[in-house]
Design an enzyme around this catalytic site. Sequence first.
Site, PDB file in Angstrom:
ATOM      1  N   LYS A  18       0.904  -1.074  -0.028  1.00 51.50           N
ATOM      2  CA  LYS A  18       0.086  -0.047  -0.126  1.00 51.50           C
ATOM      3  C   LYS A  18       0.692   1.014   0.074  1.00 51.50           C
ATOM      4  O   LYS A  18       1.927   1.198   0.528  1.00 51.50           O
ATOM      5  CB  LYS A  18      -1.130   0.122   1.370  1.00 51.50           C
ATOM      6  CG  LYS A  18      -0.393   0.160   2.474  1.00 51.50           C
ATOM      7  CD  LYS A  18      -0.266   1.555   3.044  1.00 51.50           C
ATOM      8  CE  LYS A  18       0.966   1.562   4.231  1.00 51.50           C
ATOM      9  NZ  LYS A  18       1.007   2.982   4.500  1.00 51.50           N
ATOM     10  N   ASP A 145      -3.180  -1.119   9.211  1.00 48.35           N
ATOM     11  CA  ASP A 145      -3.311  -1.536   7.718  1.00 48.35           C
ATOM     12  C   ASP A 145      -3.965  -2.438   7.191  1.00 48.35           C
ATOM     13  O   ASP A 145      -3.915  -2.742   5.912  1.00 48.35           O
ATOM     14  CB  ASP A 145      -1.856  -1.226   7.459  1.00 48.35           C
ATOM     15  CG  ASP A 145      -1.191   0.285   7.399  1.00 48.35           C
ATOM     16  OD1 ASP A 145      -1.984   1.223   7.310  1.00 48.35           O
ATOM     17  OD2 ASP A 145      -0.082   0.178   7.573  1.00 48.35           O
TER      18      ASP A 145
HETATM   19  O1  C5P Z   1      -1.632  -0.651  14.084  1.00 45.93           O
HETATM   20  P1  C5P Z   1       0.116  -0.915  13.871  1.00 45.93           P
HETATM   21  O2  C5P Z   1       0.220  -2.305  14.616  1.00 45.93           O
HETATM   22  O3  C5P Z   1       0.431  -0.820  12.502  1.00 45.93           O
HETATM   23  O4  C5P Z   1       0.827   0.350  14.545  1.00 45.93           O
HETATM   24  C1  C5P Z   1       1.981   0.121  14.970  1.00 45.93           C
HETATM   25  C2  C5P Z   1       2.383   1.426  15.909  1.00 45.93           C
HETATM   26  O5  C5P Z   1       2.210   2.517  15.159  1.00 45.93           O
HETATM   27  C3  C5P Z   1       1.290   1.418  16.972  1.00 45.93           C
HETATM   28  O6  C5P Z   1       1.565   1.110  18.146  1.00 45.93           O
HETATM   29  C4  C5P Z   1       1.606   3.180  17.179  1.00 45.93           C
HETATM   30  O7  C5P Z   1       2.607   3.501  18.063  1.00 45.93           O
HETATM   31  C5  C5P Z   1       1.675   3.574  15.726  1.00 45.93           C
HETATM   32  N1  C5P Z   1       0.612   4.006  15.049  1.00 45.93           N
HETATM   33  C6  C5P Z   1       0.069   5.370  15.467  1.00 45.93           C
HETATM   34  N2  C5P Z   1      -0.937   5.722  14.941  1.00 45.93           N
HETATM   35  C7  C5P Z   1      -1.756   4.907  13.964  1.00 45.93           C
HETATM   36  C8  C5P Z   1      -1.224   3.768  13.601  1.00 45.93           C
HETATM   37  C9  C5P Z   1       0.048   3.447  14.209  1.00 45.93           C
HETATM   38  O8  C5P Z   1       0.520   5.832  16.345  1.00 45.93           O
HETATM   39  N3  C5P Z   1      -2.952   5.450  13.276  1.00 45.93           N
END
Ligand code: C5P
Length: 311
Positions: A18, A145
């Site tokens: 993506k 994602d």
């Molecule tokens: O959702 P994902 O596991 O990909 O997110 C990894 C980290 O990225 C989260 O723990 C957070 O620290 C950060 N994040 C964020 N805001 C988002 C997506 C991710 O702060 N919208």
Amino acid sequence: MLQPTASTDAVTVRAPAKINLSLCCGPLRPDGFHDLLTVYQAVSLYDDVSVTEADHLELSVVGEGAADVPVGHDNLAARAVIALAELVGRRPDVSISISKGIPVAGGMAGGSADAAATLVACDALWRTAVPIDELLRVAADLGSDVPFSVVGGTALGTGRGERVEALPAAGTCHWVIVMADGGLSTPVVFAETDRLRTRDVALRHTGPVPAEVLAALATGEAATLAAVLGNDLQPAALSLRPDLSDTLTAGLERGALAALVSGSGPTCLFLASSASDAERLAARLRDDGVGRRVCCAAGPVDGARVLAESH
Ligand code: C5P
């Protein structure tokens, strides 16, 4: 009534990388995430994930950056199997083989693609026909994602990115993708974004997706889209990896319509007006030794879809 069916022995699912055509990031929420308003596009750079029945859950990875991918139960694909197995009430005993084409820790949702592919593959392997809404709920619990990696195409992402809604988009975008040495950690880039921001710019966008992004998508004109691309995480990615500024400049100097960091980086994206322009730009960047690997990709493409099933 459910009819007995022959069991499927192996399923292979292909899931795309993506990119974020536009990513507006709000302030840090109490739960540690950031509210996002983003326009996702799935592009033709893929991971293939095969699943087969096994005595216990096991995982192997080959291809681009495979050595950097964890193969334990903390791998997002393994977590996807465990979550789906729990939902449908069975044991997560499958063997997962991942073939990587998406850069690892590159800001292109490679781990999310693997998780999305695994959900779709296990649903087909087990013939569980989980409704899409439920599949997307499991996907959202796995990572912000992952739902987009299931649906693909061009979509608006809200919440922490996990709420996705298909967007109309005309034509095909032609991208040159420059992969960098090393990766960037997503939480570190978000934290750096918070650090760099002062209170008054913390909420750049609070309303609906900027009208000009939607309008540009509707035209299908690369030059129009080039003017509205944006990524609120880019300043943080450049702060952590100042070398990426040179990469972005190198692409613009060699004819890109626009240049931006992909998601949390360090992969860089360049928009071209046509497939042949993208090929020319990629060749120039390769000749001049820019980045670790340069490739072309087009979007939008489908999300995680079954490639092959064998009985
Ligand atoms: O959702 P994902 O596991 O990909 O997110 C990894 C980290 O990225 C989260 O723990 C957070 O620290 C950060 N994040 C964020 N805001 C988002 C997506 C991710 O702060 N919208």
